[in-house]
Design a protein around this motif. Structure first.
Motif, short mmCIF file in Angstrom:
data_model
loop_
_atom_site.label_atom_id
_atom_site.label_comp_id
_atom_site.label_asym_id
_atom_site.label_seq_id
_atom_site.Cartn_x
_atom_site.Cartn_y
_atom_site.Cartn_z
N VAL A 274 -1.92 16.77 6.05
CA VAL A 274 -1.42 18.03 6.61
C VAL A 274 0.10 18.16 6.54
CG1 VAL A 274 -3.38 18.37 8.13
CG2 VAL A 274 -1.41 17.06 8.95
N GLU A 275 0.80 17.09 6.23
CA GLU A 275 2.26 17.18 6.11
C GLU A 275 2.70 17.63 4.72
OE1 GLU A 275 4.82 14.15 7.76
OE2 GLU A 275 3.13 13.23 8.77
N GLY A 276 1.77 17.72 3.78
CA GLY A 276 2.12 18.03 2.40
C GLY A 276 2.69 19.42 2.21
N SER A 277 3.56 19.55 1.21
CA SER A 277 4.23 20.80 0.91
C SER A 277 3.26 21.86 0.40
CB SER A 277 5.31 20.56 -0.15
OG SER A 277 5.82 21.78 -0.64
N SER B 179 9.88 12.69 -2.30
CA SER B 179 8.80 12.63 -1.31
C SER B 179 7.44 12.44 -1.99
CB SER B 179 8.79 13.91 -0.46
OG SER B 179 8.58 15.05 -1.27
N ALA B 180 6.49 11.94 -1.21
CA ALA B 180 5.17 11.62 -1.77
C ALA B 180 4.45 12.85 -2.27
CB ALA B 180 4.33 10.91 -0.71
N ASP C 275 0.79 -1.22 0.00
CA ASP C 275 0.00 0.00 0.00
C ASP C 275 0.83 1.28 0.00
OD1 ASP C 275 0.95 -0.22 2.56
OD2 ASP C 275 -1.00 -0.09 3.56
N ARG C 276 2.16 1.20 0.18
CA ARG C 276 3.00 2.39 0.20
C ARG C 276 4.13 2.27 -0.82
NH1 ARG C 276 1.53 1.46 5.54
NH2 ARG C 276 0.75 3.28 6.68
N LEU C 277 4.42 3.41 -1.46
CA LEU C 277 5.45 3.47 -2.49
C LEU C 277 6.45 4.57 -2.17
CD1 LEU C 277 6.45 2.73 -5.43
CD2 LEU C 277 4.95 4.59 -6.21
N ALA C 278 7.73 4.26 -2.36
CA ALA C 278 8.79 5.27 -2.28
C ALA C 278 9.63 5.16 -3.54
CB ALA C 278 9.64 5.07 -1.03
N VAL C 279 10.23 6.29 -3.95
CA VAL C 279 10.97 6.35 -5.21
C VAL C 279 12.32 7.00 -4.98
CG1 VAL C 279 10.96 7.26 -7.56
CG2 VAL C 279 8.81 6.53 -6.51
N VAL C 280 13.36 6.40 -5.55
CA VAL C 280 14.72 6.92 -5.46
C VAL C 280 15.24 7.15 -6.87
CG1 VAL C 280 17.08 6.46 -4.67
CG2 VAL C 280 15.14 5.76 -3.26
N THR C 281 15.94 8.27 -7.08
CA THR C 281 16.48 8.59 -8.40
C THR C 281 17.98 8.29 -8.46
OG1 THR C 281 16.99 10.89 -7.84
CG2 THR C 281 14.77 10.42 -8.64
N MET D 123 -10.40 12.89 -7.75
CA MET D 123 -9.84 11.93 -8.69
C MET D 123 -8.51 11.37 -8.23
SD MET D 123 -11.67 11.34 -11.47
CE MET D 123 -13.10 11.24 -10.40
N LEU D 124 -7.87 12.04 -7.24
CA LEU D 124 -6.52 11.68 -6.84
C LEU D 124 -6.32 12.07 -5.38
CD1 LEU D 124 -3.55 10.85 -7.67
CD2 LEU D 124 -3.22 13.26 -8.28
N ALA D 125 -5.57 11.24 -4.64
CA ALA D 125 -5.24 11.56 -3.25
C ALA D 125 -3.91 10.92 -2.91
CB ALA D 125 -6.33 11.07 -2.30
N GLY D 126 -3.24 11.51 -1.92
CA GLY D 126 -1.96 10.94 -1.49
C GLY D 126 -1.61 11.40 -0.10
N GLU D 127 -0.74 10.61 0.54
CA GLU D 127 -0.25 10.93 1.88
C GLU D 127 1.27 10.88 1.90
OE1 GLU D 127 -2.47 9.18 5.28
OE2 GLU D 127 -3.37 7.95 3.72
N MET D 128 1.85 11.57 2.86
CA MET D 128 3.30 11.65 2.93
C MET D 128 3.96 10.31 3.25
SD MET D 128 4.55 14.53 2.03
CE MET D 128 6.17 14.62 2.81
N ASP D 129 3.19 9.34 3.74
CA ASP D 129 3.77 8.02 4.00
C ASP D 129 3.85 7.18 2.73
OD1 ASP D 129 1.16 7.29 3.58
OD2 ASP D 129 0.87 6.33 5.53
N GLY D 130 3.41 7.72 1.58
CA GLY D 130 3.55 7.01 0.31
C GLY D 130 2.32 6.28 -0.16
#
Length: 486
Positions: free
Chosen positions: A307-310, A282-283, A269-275, A344-351
């Protein structure tokens, strides 16, 4: 097919006979989207069986003939899932067993089978001795008051009658291979302009049985790291944001020709991405990229974030013609707000990411990864595209562990007595988010343990230091003995 679980071995009698003691119910979860507890102190086979009876009975009342059941790679999940299935079948409801699976596969299987009902036995990325149940009824996960009502129903059934009443005919158990259907459904819709070379870390868990095949079916060349689910029994469980996992993936990208690194939570249920630069995207920055894609088709649509979103996220959504909606963190709150405003879209800082554009709105890291690859595949350098997303001076979530005072009391006292210099707005959706002209500071109760999470963002390093100093003064004015993590 008969269940391998024997009720007698777990202290339960057959249908029609008295059952053994059922343990007390676990406490309500901090983020009320699942039943959670320690095995066997809070949750054991007897509890799982009782839960199955109640769920099966509830399903029958609603005309639902079968419930989908999946499990993660924990050893305890084998026994708990078998006991749960036995309870469901004892109620006369059928079981559709999808075996070891990622949680999104359970959500998908409830649609595939048109039952709208399912249970996932999973402890997520928590420690091995933790486990629990994610439950879906009528096509939506049970959360909040609905979940507490279910627990009350299990308690009432236990207190009123210590027997599992016999039904005219016990439910059957059947197994389906849902993974190929999931892969076929995603690849029929998500199309990549070219194959992307991906390093993939599934942390030796259930997602490893599905994620590589999905990415390969999309046309990607996949290097699997920590993907052997058999290792889940001996390896430590770590969240996608764990620095050890991020560092391992960054090292792979540095010494290979892989273009992108993906980390997926144990239950998917959670995704993180590294370049390739070694940066963890960050999510909220990923949500900006998803918003560009989604809002191009749904002008004026809502995008929900926690509430943690930029502040950059809200700016980007407005620039694209969308409507940013800040809301309380936690899967139950975000999903509820998404349904309320038709986002149509939602996200949280935990990914956790949710798409109602071309998908079903459930938290699904594998589908989010597919949508991400669809976007970046149109660019020569996926890492360069992601690194270029807007970024302010920002801290990670800083954990303030407490002793002698309670975290809710500290946040409430800060809300009541705090006097923040130059604050433009104070948002009290989830803890306290103080907005300044050039940044924000956040304090909210952490999920699990007695702690407060703090996060800061600003236009410059100087502004970041000033906001942190303002928070320092206010926190120490409320509790002078705090040892602050900044």
């Amino acid at each position: 097919m008969q269940s391998i679980w024997n009720p007698g071995q777990a202290g339960l009698a057959p249908a029609g006979a008295a059952t053994a003691r059922m343990p007390e119910l676990p406490p309500a979860p901090c983020e009320p989207d699942a039943i959670r507890g320690q095995v066997p102190r809070d949750i054991d086979a007897a509890y799982a069986h009782g839960l199955g009876v109640v769920l099966g009975t509830r399903a029958r009342r609603r005309g639902v003939r079968a419930i989908v059941v999946g499990k993660d790679a924990r050893l305890a999940s084998v026994e708990l899932a078998a006991a749960l299935q036995a309870g469901i079948r004892a109620s006369g409801t059928h079981v559709i067993d999808i075996g070891m699976a990622a949680t999104p596969l359970m959500y998908f299987a409830t649609r595939l089978t048109e039952t709208g009902a399912g249970v996932m036995v999973t402890g997520g990325h928590d420690e091995e001795n933790q486990n629990g149940f994610k439950i879906m009824m009528s096509g939506e996960p049970l959360v909040g008051d609905d979940l507490r009502g279910l627990q009350d129903e299990v308690r009432a059934q236990r207190q009123a009658d210590a027997r599992v009443r016999a039904v005219e005919a016990a439910g059957a158990r059947m197994h389906i291979a849902a993974s190929p259907c999931y892969v076929a459904r995603v690849t029929s819709d998500v199309r990549l302009a070219r194959g992307v070379k991906v390093a993939l870390d599934c942390n030796y868990d259930a997602t490893a049985a599905l994620a590589p095949s999905l990415l390969e079916a999309l046309g990607c060349e996949v290097t699997e790291l920590s993907s052997d689910s058999a290792e889940a029994y001996t390896r430590p469980r770590m969240a996608p944001s764990d620095p050890r996992r991020l560092a391992g993936l960054a090292a792979n990208l540095r010494y290979s020709d892989n273009e992108l690194g993906l980390l997926v939570d144990g239950d998917g249920d959670r995704l993180a991405v590294v370049t390739r630069s070694g940066a963890a995207i960050s999510a909220d920055r990923l949500l900006m990229l998803f918003a560009r894609d989604v809002l191009a088709r749904h002008a004026g649509a809502h995008v929900v974030y926690d509430v943690e979103g930029s502040r950059n996220l809200a700016r980007e959504v407005r620039r694209l013609g969308g409507r940013p909606v800040m809301w309380r963190g936690g899967a139950a709150h975000i999903a509820g707000k998404m349904r309320e405003c038709g986002a149509m879209l939602a996200g949280e800082m935990d990914g956790q990411f949710r798409f109602r554009d071309r998908w079903h709105g459930h938290d699904d890291a594998l589908y989010a990864a597919a949508r991400l690859l669809e976007i970046v595949a149109a660019h020569e350098s996926p890492s360069a595209l992601l690194d270029a997303l807007p970024l302010e001076c920002v801290t990670p979530a800083l954990k303030l562990d407490l002793a002698g005072i309670e975290a809710p009391w500290l946040v409430d006292a800060l809300r009541a007595r705090g006097r923040f210099m130059g604050a433009r707005e104070v948002i009290e959706l989830d803890g306290l988010r103080v907005e300044y002209e050039d940044g924000f500071g956040l304090a909210r109760v952490a999920c699990g343990g007695n702690a407060v999470l703090l996060r800061f963002e600003a236009d410059s390093g100087t502004a970041l230091s000033r906001i942190q100093e303002d928070f320092r003064r206010q926190l120490l004015s409320v509790a002078p003995d705090l040892r602050l993590p900044f």
